[in-house]
Design an enzyme around this catalytic site. Structure first.
Site, PDB file in Angstrom:
ATOM      1  N   SER A 128       0.833  -1.201   0.000  1.00  0.00           N
ATOM      2  CA  SER A 128       0.000   0.000   0.000  1.00  0.00           C
ATOM      3  C   SER A 128       0.871   1.256   0.000  1.00  0.00           C
ATOM      4  O   SER A 128       1.676   1.460  -0.909  1.00  0.00           O
ATOM      5  CB  SER A 128      -0.957  -0.040   1.192  1.00  0.00           C
ATOM      6  OG  SER A 128      -1.919   0.978   1.111  1.00  0.00           O
ATOM      7  N   HIS A 182      -7.348  -5.667  -0.642  1.00  0.00           N
ATOM      8  CA  HIS A 182      -6.110  -4.890  -0.533  1.00  0.00           C
ATOM      9  C   HIS A 182      -5.045  -5.669   0.232  1.00  0.00           C
ATOM     10  O   HIS A 182      -3.860  -5.638  -0.123  1.00  0.00           O
ATOM     11  CB  HIS A 182      -6.426  -3.577   0.177  1.00  0.00           C
ATOM     12  CG  HIS A 182      -5.348  -2.546   0.104  1.00  0.00           C
ATOM     13  ND1 HIS A 182      -4.671  -2.242  -1.060  1.00  0.00           N
ATOM     14  CD2 HIS A 182      -4.836  -1.711   1.064  1.00  0.00           C
ATOM     15  CE1 HIS A 182      -3.792  -1.280  -0.818  1.00  0.00           C
ATOM     16  NE2 HIS A 182      -3.864  -0.954   0.464  1.00  0.00           N
ATOM     17  N   ASP A 219       0.096  -4.227  -3.978  1.00  0.00           N
ATOM     18  CA  ASP A 219      -1.070  -3.362  -4.156  1.00  0.00           C
ATOM     19  C   ASP A 219      -0.745  -1.926  -3.743  1.00  0.00           C
ATOM     20  O   ASP A 219      -1.309  -1.394  -2.778  1.00  0.00           O
ATOM     21  CB  ASP A 219      -2.273  -3.883  -3.371  1.00  0.00           C
ATOM     22  CG  ASP A 219      -3.593  -3.535  -4.057  1.00  0.00           C
ATOM     23  OD1 ASP A 219      -3.612  -3.449  -5.298  1.00  0.00           O
ATOM     24  OD2 ASP A 219      -4.603  -3.353  -3.363  1.00  0.00           O
ATOM     25  N   ASP A 248      12.471   3.274 -10.634  1.00  0.00           N
ATOM     26  CA  ASP A 248      12.851   3.351  -9.221  1.00  0.00           C
ATOM     27  C   ASP A 248      13.794   2.237  -8.791  1.00  0.00           C
ATOM     28  O   ASP A 248      14.377   2.308  -7.702  1.00  0.00           O
ATOM     29  CB  ASP A 248      11.607   3.323  -8.333  1.00  0.00           C
ATOM     30  CG  ASP A 248      10.746   4.563  -8.507  1.00  0.00           C
ATOM     31  OD1 ASP A 248      11.314   5.642  -8.752  1.00  0.00           O
ATOM     32  OD2 ASP A 248       9.505   4.449  -8.417  1.00  0.00           O
TER      33      ASP A 248
END
Length: 469
Positions: A171, A282, A195, A214
């Protein structure tokens, strides 16, 4: 969670200074693209490192149950710890209203120790995560800078290169990992986004959110990626990695449709139950990753343009170059981890270890009369037997063939025989007989085909066994 950030995004903010600096971690702007854009109308600064009070908790194979706390500005604490320079280092980073000193982050480390020698560092930034969502979003920037500072220190002072580092974030933790990777110029070996958070990140510029630049390799598991309105989904929809996995379509996970009471009264405790009710899909991202550590073959991702095409069988079996394994071993997709925006689909189980193996089953029918009903097949293999799976329902005609892809909850191994069953649940005075003259089973990963034949026909609800032709 939801009311705080949805209401907060609608509020007007007072213009503040352009940046704030927290040495030795750098400066943080409140100008675009960090604030003042559609996804981030509020002008906010991140809290100070002292207020966030992030802790770096080292677990290793030598201390799997009790952490050693690392001071990232004093690498003497690293030298005095069980940190090993000849091992990979995996950081586990929690998300919004979560913590890193218990629960899934520590469980993830313990599972890793069963399969590898590794330095596992849980980043506990709960003081910065247990606040309004919009503030937590900005706090990720400081913790990301702290991680980058630490990794840079390992490199310059201990000769431990960033290519040996794997950042695993759930998250907001995934977006936090992205900030660390960005500050290191993409030199981190790998970032896994579980997620990654959608609110305040979906559609933002690359420097704000997780992006393939990244890290040397970025893999992402999307499990709650429907739109915020009206579905209130929490995970990002867009592709943000080299490999983007969308299990079960990436929107709603099987097993997450329980009623409120049965979810909140969870066997793992009231708080875990509340989390599962509010954000079940999630949370599945880190549960899938955790299971993949010990079950690497049960999360095979098939390259496909869409979940609809995958469900219709258009992306089976794996291509000649193979399929990647979603989760811990995604980086073993040799030679194919550099291209960006690759999408993969798979189905998972609804509970347990969530594993699933995909097979294509083709059945050719035998008999003398056409009837209506359904046909089912069970696989019997060297590693075990499957339950019965429906292949077709409708008009059953002799000599007709029906093909369907099934997702089996165990790897049956080499398929040795199959069992066929048909029924129509209607009383028929003529007692019709139907059978399978040929059944072909193909495995999704190795593309191996198994063929089984029989001359028998059976009355409904009577099992027919077919052996290799």
């Amino acid at each position: 969670m939801l009311p705080s950030w949805t209401i907060g995004l609608l509020l007007l903010a007072t213009v503040r200074g352009k940046e704030i600096c927290y040495e030795p971690f750098g400066c943080f702007s409140d100008e675009k693209p960090w604030t003042g854009i559609l996804q981030r109308p509020l002008k906010l600064f991140p809290w100070s490192p002292e207020d966030i009070d992030a802790h770096f908790l080292l677990y290793t194979n030598e201390n799997p149950n009790n952490y050693q706390r690392i001071n990232i500005t004093d690498l003497a604490t690293v030298r005095a710890s069980n940190f090993q320079l000849d091992r990979k280092t995996r950081f586990v980073i929690h998300g919004f209203i979560d913590d890193g000193d218990s629960g899934w982050p520590t469980d993830l480390c313990k599972k890793m120790f069963k399969v590898e020698k590794v330095n596992c560092i849980c980043v506990d930034w709960e003081h910065g995560a247990w606040t309004k969502y919009t503030q937590a979003v900005h706090n990720t920037r400081v913790v990301g800078a702290e991680i980058a500072f630490f990794i840079q220190g390992l490199s310059t002072e201990l000769g431990y290169g960033p290519e040996n580092v794997h950042l695993i974030g759930h998250s907001l933790g995934a977006q936090l990992a992205a900030e660390a990777g960005r500050r290191l110029g993409g030199q981190v070996g790998r970032i896994t986004g579980l997620d990654p958070a959608q609110p305040c990140f979906e559609g933002t510029p690359e420097e704000v959110r997780l992006d393939p630049s990244d890290a040397m390799f970025v893999d992402v598991i999307h499990t709650d990626s429907a739109s915020i309105i009206p579905f209130l989904s929490l995970g990002i929809r867009q592709k943000v990695g080299h490999l983007d996995f969308y299990p079960n379509g990436g929107k709603e996970m099987p097993g997450c449709q329980k009623n409120i009471l049965s979810t909140i009264i969870d066997i793992n405790g009231i708080w875990q139950g509340i989390q599962d009710f509010v954000a079940c899909s999630h949370l599945r991202s880190y549960k899938y990753y955790s299971s993949s550590i010990l079950n690497p073959d049960g999360f095979l991702g098939y390259p496909c343009a869409s979940y609809e095409e995958f469900q219709e069988g258009g992306c089976f079996p794996c291509p000649a170059g193979g399929c990647p394994k979603m989760g811990h071993y995604a980086d073993q997709f040799q030679g194919k981890t550099s291209a960006v925006g690759q999408t993969f689909f798979l189905n998972t189980g609804s509970s347990g270890n969530f594993t699933s193996w995909r097979y294509r089953v083709s059945v050719t029918l035998a008999g003398t009369k056409k009837v209506r009903g359904s046909i089912r097949i069970a696989l019997y293999g060297s590693n075990g037997n499957s339950k019965q799976y429906q292949i077709f329902k409708g008009s059953l005609q002799p000599n007709a063939s029906h093909t369907h892809d099934i997702d089996v909850d165990l790897n049956v191994g080499k398929v040795q025989k199959v069992k066929f069953l048909w029924n129509n649940n209607v009383i028929n005075l003529f007692w019709p007989k139907l059978g399978a003259s040929r059944v072909t089973v193909q495995g999704g990963e190795d593309r191996t085909e198994y063929n089984f034949c029989s001359n028998d026909t059976m009355r409904e609800n009577a099992l027919q066994t077919l052996y290799p032709c």
